[in-house]
Design a protein around this motif. Structure first.
Motif, PDB file in Angstrom:
ATOM      1  N   TYR A  92       0.836  -1.196   0.000  1.00  0.00           N
ATOM      2  CA  TYR A  92       0.000   0.000   0.000  1.00  0.00           C
ATOM      3  C   TYR A  92       0.875   1.253   0.000  1.00  0.00           C
ATOM      4  CZ  TYR A  92      -3.597  -3.228   1.661  1.00  0.00           C
ATOM      5  OH  TYR A  92      -4.468  -4.274   1.790  1.00  0.00           O
ATOM      6  N   GLY A  93       0.381   2.281  -0.662  1.00  0.00           N
ATOM      7  CA  GLY A  93       1.064   3.566  -0.627  1.00  0.00           C
ATOM      8  C   GLY A  93       0.065   4.681  -0.882  1.00  0.00           C
ATOM      9  N   SER A  94       0.333   5.832  -0.326  1.00  0.00           N
ATOM     10  CA  SER A  94      -0.555   6.969  -0.564  1.00  0.00           C
ATOM     11  C   SER A  94       0.228   8.267  -0.454  1.00  0.00           C
ATOM     12  CB  SER A  94      -1.719   6.978   0.430  1.00  0.00           C
ATOM     13  OG  SER A  94      -1.234   7.141   1.745  1.00  0.00           O
ATOM     14  N   CYS A  95      -0.332   9.301  -1.062  1.00  0.00           N
ATOM     15  CA  CYS A  95       0.291  10.612  -1.007  1.00  0.00           C
ATOM     16  C   CYS A  95      -0.777  11.670  -1.261  1.00  0.00           C
ATOM     17  CB  CYS A  95       1.390  10.728  -2.066  1.00  0.00           C
ATOM     18  SG  CYS A  95       2.189  12.349  -2.127  1.00  0.00           S
ATOM     19  N   CYS A 106      -3.553  10.493  -3.958  1.00  0.00           N
ATOM     20  CA  CYS A 106      -3.376   9.252  -4.712  1.00  0.00           C
ATOM     21  C   CYS A 106      -3.123   8.126  -3.719  1.00  0.00           C
ATOM     22  CB  CYS A 106      -2.200   9.359  -5.676  1.00  0.00           C
ATOM     23  SG  CYS A 106      -1.949   7.826  -6.613  1.00  0.00           S
ATOM     24  N   ALA A 107      -3.826   7.007  -3.920  1.00  0.00           N
ATOM     25  CA  ALA A 107      -3.621   5.820  -3.089  1.00  0.00           C
ATOM     26  C   ALA A 107      -3.473   4.617  -4.004  1.00  0.00           C
ATOM     27  CB  ALA A 107      -4.795   5.621  -2.136  1.00  0.00           C
ATOM     28  N   SER A 170       2.032  12.637  -7.220  1.00  0.00           N
ATOM     29  CA  SER A 170       1.453  11.899  -6.095  1.00  0.00           C
ATOM     30  C   SER A 170       1.403  10.405  -6.404  1.00  0.00           C
ATOM     31  CB  SER A 170       0.071  12.440  -5.725  1.00  0.00           C
ATOM     32  OG  SER A 170      -0.857  12.262  -6.764  1.00  0.00           O
ATOM     33  N   ALA A 174       3.213   7.600  -4.106  1.00  0.00           N
ATOM     34  CA  ALA A 174       2.420   6.483  -3.569  1.00  0.00           C
ATOM     35  C   ALA A 174       2.976   5.144  -4.041  1.00  0.00           C
ATOM     36  CB  ALA A 174       0.958   6.641  -3.978  1.00  0.00           C
TER      37      ALA A 174
END
Length: 180
Positions: A92-95, A106-107, A170, A174
Motif C-alpha cells: 500500500y502507498g498513498s500521497c 493518490c492511493a 502523487s 504512492a
C-alpha cells in the motif's frame, strides 16, 4: 535482486520500448512525441526515484490517444514485472500532494486486482498538445496492466497543468511507498 523491467509493445498505432528500475535514482530519458506527457513522465521518474527510459513512435498525426494509452499499458506491465512476487513490499502507498492551488490525493494497492477510482475535472480541454481526457485513460491503462487498485482524487483544483502534474507526482510517491 534487481527490480527492473524492459517492455516492448508494437501495434498498428504505436511502437513503444520502456525500461523501468524501481530502485533507481530518478533519472529519465523520455521521448513520446508529446512534450507535456514527456514532462509528466519525467516528474513521475524523478519524484518516485525510478529510472525510466521511454521511446514511443505513435500515430500522433491522428491524435495523442494511442500514444498515451499504450504507454500506460506498457508502464503498467513493467511495474507488474519489476515488482515480481511482491514478497516483502509494503503493498500500500498513498500521497496527498500540493501544487500551488491544487491538492491531489493518490492511493495505491498492489493487490493484483485492477481498479481505477477517479475524481477529477480540468479547466481546459488540452495542456500543450495533450488532451486532458487522456489523463484518465493513461491511469486506467496503468492500473489495469499492473493489476493495482489506483485511486486519484483532486481535493482542490485549479490550473490544469498543476492538477495533472500533482497527479503524476502523487502517483509516483504512492507507488514508491507501495513497492518499498
Amino acid at each position: 535482486m534487481a527490480r527492473t523491467a524492459d517492455y516492448v509493445r508494437k501495434t498498428k498505432e504505436t511502437d513503444i520500448s520502456l525500461h523501468l528500475n524501481l530502485d533507481g535514482t530518478g533519472s529519465s530519458s523520455i521521448n513520446t512525441g508529446i512534450g507535456f506527457f514527456d514532462h509528466m513522465l519525467d516528474g513521475f521518474a524523478r519524484h518516485g526515484l525510478f529510472d525510466l527510459k521511454v521511446n514511443v513512435a505513435g500515430d500522433l498525426a491522428v491524435d495523442c490517444h494511442h500514444t498515451i494509452e499504450d504507454t500506460g499499458i506498457v508502464l503498467g506491465n513493467a511495474i507488474k514485472e519489476a515488482v515480481g512476487d511482491k514478497k516483502g513490499i509494503r503493498r500500500y502507498g498513498s500521497c496527498i500532494l500540493p501544487m500551488d492551488e491544487t491538492l491531489v490525493l493518490c492511493a495505491v494497492d498492489l493487490s493484483g486486482r485492477p481498479y481505477l477510482g477517479w475524481d477529477a475535472e480540468f479547466a481546459t480541454e488540452k495542456i500543450g498538445d495533450m488532451a486532458t481526457e487522456m489523463l484518465k485513460e493513461f491511469f486506467y491503462a496503468v492500473s489495469y496492466s499492473a493489476a493495482m487498485n489506483l485511486h486519484i482524487k483532486v481535493l482542490s483544483g485549479g490550473n490544469s497543468h498543476h492538477v495533472a502534474e500533482a497527479m503524476f507526482k502523487s502517483f509516483s510517491k504512492a507507488l514508491d511507498m507501495a513497492v518499498s
